[in-house]
Design a protein around this motif. Structure first.
Motif, PDB file in Angstrom:
ATOM      1  N   UNK A   1       0.816  -1.328  -0.032  1.00 32.70           N
ATOM      2  CA  UNK A   1       0.139   0.191  -0.189  1.00 32.70           C
ATOM      3  C   UNK A   1       0.979   1.376  -0.027  1.00 32.70           C
ATOM      4  N   UNK A   2       1.927   1.200   0.722  1.00 34.39           N
ATOM      5  CA  UNK A   2       2.938   2.293   0.708  1.00 34.39           C
ATOM      6  C   UNK A   2       3.581   2.650  -0.559  1.00 34.39           C
ATOM      7  N   UNK A   3       4.120   1.524  -1.367  1.00 26.43           N
ATOM      8  CA  UNK A   3       4.429   1.699  -2.727  1.00 26.43           C
ATOM      9  C   UNK A   3       3.600   2.166  -3.482  1.00 26.43           C
ATOM     10  N   UNK A   4       2.301   1.730  -3.362  1.00 22.78           N
ATOM     11  CA  UNK A   4       1.079   2.222  -4.368  1.00 22.78           C
ATOM     12  C   UNK A   4       1.079   3.562  -4.231  1.00 22.78           C
ATOM     13  N   UNK A   5       0.719   3.952  -2.879  1.00 22.38           N
ATOM     14  CA  UNK A   5       0.635   5.422  -2.488  1.00 22.38           C
ATOM     15  C   UNK A   5       1.622   6.377  -3.191  1.00 22.38           C
TER      16      UNK A   5
ATOM     17  N   UNK B   1       3.790   5.797  -5.665  1.00 19.57           N
ATOM     18  CA  UNK B   1       3.754   5.871  -7.146  1.00 19.57           C
ATOM     19  C   UNK B   1       2.393   6.602  -7.809  1.00 19.57           C
ATOM     20  N   UNK B   2       1.353   6.431  -7.267  1.00 19.60           N
ATOM     21  CA  UNK B   2       0.318   6.907  -7.546  1.00 19.60           C
ATOM     22  C   UNK B   2       0.387   8.614  -7.620  1.00 19.60           C
ATOM     23  N   UNK B   3       0.984   9.043  -6.280  1.00 20.26           N
ATOM     24  CA  UNK B   3       0.936  10.629  -6.076  1.00 20.26           C
ATOM     25  C   UNK B   3       2.063  11.107  -7.074  1.00 20.26           C
ATOM     26  N   UNK B   4       3.064  10.212  -7.524  1.00 20.39           N
ATOM     27  CA  UNK B   4       4.047  10.737  -8.530  1.00 20.39           C
ATOM     28  C   UNK B   4       3.418  10.770  -9.904  1.00 20.39           C
ATOM     29  N   UNK B   5       2.351   9.756 -10.202  1.00 18.44           N
ATOM     30  CA  UNK B   5       1.745   9.917 -11.512  1.00 18.44           C
ATOM     31  C   UNK B   5       0.877  11.077 -11.554  1.00 18.44           C
ATOM     32  N   UNK B   6       0.470  11.888 -10.583  1.00 23.08           N
ATOM     33  CA  UNK B   6      -0.343  13.142 -10.527  1.00 23.08           C
ATOM     34  C   UNK B   6       0.287  14.211 -11.452  1.00 23.08           C
ATOM     35  N   UNK B   7      -0.294  15.087 -12.046  1.00 25.05           N
ATOM     36  CA  UNK B   7      -1.775  15.089 -12.539  1.00 25.05           C
ATOM     37  C   UNK B   7      -2.049  14.042 -13.689  1.00 25.05           C
TER      38      UNK B   7
ATOM     39  N   UNK C   1      -4.879   8.962  -7.297  1.00 27.71           N
ATOM     40  CA  UNK C   1      -4.917   9.109  -5.811  1.00 27.71           C
ATOM     41  C   UNK C   1      -6.088   8.029  -5.206  1.00 27.71           C
ATOM     42  N   UNK C   2      -6.954   7.456  -6.057  1.00 27.31           N
ATOM     43  CA  UNK C   2      -7.876   6.847  -5.648  1.00 27.31           C
ATOM     44  C   UNK C   2      -7.606   5.262  -5.701  1.00 27.31           C
ATOM     45  N   UNK C   3      -6.308   5.185  -6.502  1.00 26.59           N
ATOM     46  CA  UNK C   3      -6.020   3.672  -6.843  1.00 26.59           C
ATOM     47  C   UNK C   3      -5.343   3.147  -5.323  1.00 26.59           C
ATOM     48  N   UNK C   4      -5.746   2.235  -4.335  1.00 31.75           N
ATOM     49  CA  UNK C   4      -5.341   1.799  -3.135  1.00 31.75           C
ATOM     50  C   UNK C   4      -4.272   0.593  -3.460  1.00 31.75           C
ATOM     51  N   UNK C   5      -4.384  -0.162  -4.419  1.00 31.29           N
ATOM     52  CA  UNK C   5      -3.261  -1.192  -4.819  1.00 31.29           C
ATOM     53  C   UNK C   5      -3.048  -1.302  -6.144  1.00 31.29           C
ATOM     54  N   UNK C   6      -1.715  -1.297  -6.343  1.00 32.33           N
ATOM     55  CA  UNK C   6      -1.161  -0.989  -7.756  1.00 32.33           C
ATOM     56  C   UNK C   6      -1.727  -2.169  -8.723  1.00 32.33           C
TER      57      UNK C   6
END
Length: 317
Positions: A158-162, A164-170, A277-282
């Motif tokens: 979950x930490x890895x997902x969070x 990577x997903x925030x780095x993918x914004x916007x 940011x709404x993706x909780x699991x990669x």
């Protein structure tokens, strides 16, 4: 062991904007094809196998223009050179678009030499990606590739997902929501047994208004909402066979005369553009190759039996 390979902010020019009946973004099969092309090269050098791919779109621009005051748009196509007879060359050009995407590739195997091996793989992928075609377009540039191990622990994942997903914004992540199409089709068929799947699919694809006339009042046009809330879009998800499997060389003018051949047609589902940011699991983001050998349908489902995508399997489609 599982790894996550991130190909960040790939800038692509003149990608294919048409996917069967839909347009505006390449089909998911284009991205899985790009992943498979890389996997074939990496498997030979590192013994790794890429099993799926997630897509986050940061920017896209369809090459089209408005032709009249009614708002009709047409694809902007090139003017190809004339033939020796001063006639237009018989070349069918499709709609094009520019886009910037980040790809999250699921990787299986064992990477030698730890962190040093990961850095070497990053350099190799950096050089390979710019030489590949993505959705028929040319890769212009991309940010540095990242390779990291996928932890098995739920909290660490979950930490890895969070991160990577925030780095993918916007941007917006493309998620498979075809189960909503199945559910909506069942609901419509319960009301009208003659309803077909294409009718249910069009409910997600069209903008609909209905004429409402209150008693004694004037007619008003009322917007009809989509079956489910969300940024839902029609999506091409693969191919379905429409012919038996022919032996190699039995069908004339095929590109590969040494592999079996089958005629297919496009298959459609429903996708959702969701903020990363709404993706909780990669794993919710990863599109994978089909698990059913009878159909080439891509989804987030993990195949029950993992199999290499050999030339024999790909020749069916």
């Amino acid at each position: 062991m599982s790894y996550l390979i991130v190909l960040p902010h790939i800038q692509v020019e003149n990608a294919n904007a048409i996917s069967g009946l839909t347009y505006g973004f390449p089909a998911i099969t284009h991205f899985l094809g790009f992943t498979h092309a890389l996997s074939r090269q990496i498997q030979q050098s590192h013994g790794l196998r890429f099993t799926g791919c997630g897509v986050v779109s940061h920017q896209h621009q369809i090459q089209a223009y408005q032709a009249n005051d009614r708002g009709d748009h047409y694809f902007a196509q090139t003017r190809n050179p004339l033939t020796k007879e001063a006639k237009t060359a018989p070349f069918n050009e499709e709609g094009r678009m520019h886009m910037t995407v980040t790809l999250f590739i699921e990787c299986e195997g064992s990477l030698a030499h730890g962190d040093a091996g990961a850095r070497d793989l990053e350099k190799l992928l950096q050089s390979l990606c710019v030489t590949q075609r993505l959705a028929g377009g040319t890769v212009i540039s991309m940010k540095p590739v990242r390779v990291r191990a996928l932890p098995q622990n739920t909290d660490e994942l979950a930490d890895v997902t969070r991160r990577e997903m925030y780095r993918a914004l916007p941007g917006f992540a493309l998620i498979d929501r075809s189960e909503l199409l199945v559910q909506h089709f069942a609901e419509r068929q319960a009301q009208d047994p003659q309803t077909e799947m294409i009718d249910a699919w069009l409910d997600f694809a069209t903008i609909s208004y209905r004429a409402i006339q209150p008693e004694g009042g004037t007619v008003e046009w009322q917007y009809q909402p989509k079956p489910v809330k969300g940024y839902l879009v029609p999506l091409m998800v693969g191919f379905t066979p429409i012919s038996p499997l022919y032996a190699a060389g039995e069908v004339a003018r095929t590109r590969d005369t040494t592999s079996p051949f089958r005629f297919v047609e496009a298959t459609y589902g429903v996708g959702e553009w969701r903020s990363p940011h709404r993706v909780n699991d990669i794993h919710q983001l990863i599109w994978r190759y089909p698990s059913n050998p009878g159909n080439y349908l891509c989804s987030h489902t993990i195949p029950l039996q993992e199999a290499d995508l050999t030339e024999q399997e790909h020749s069916d489609f």
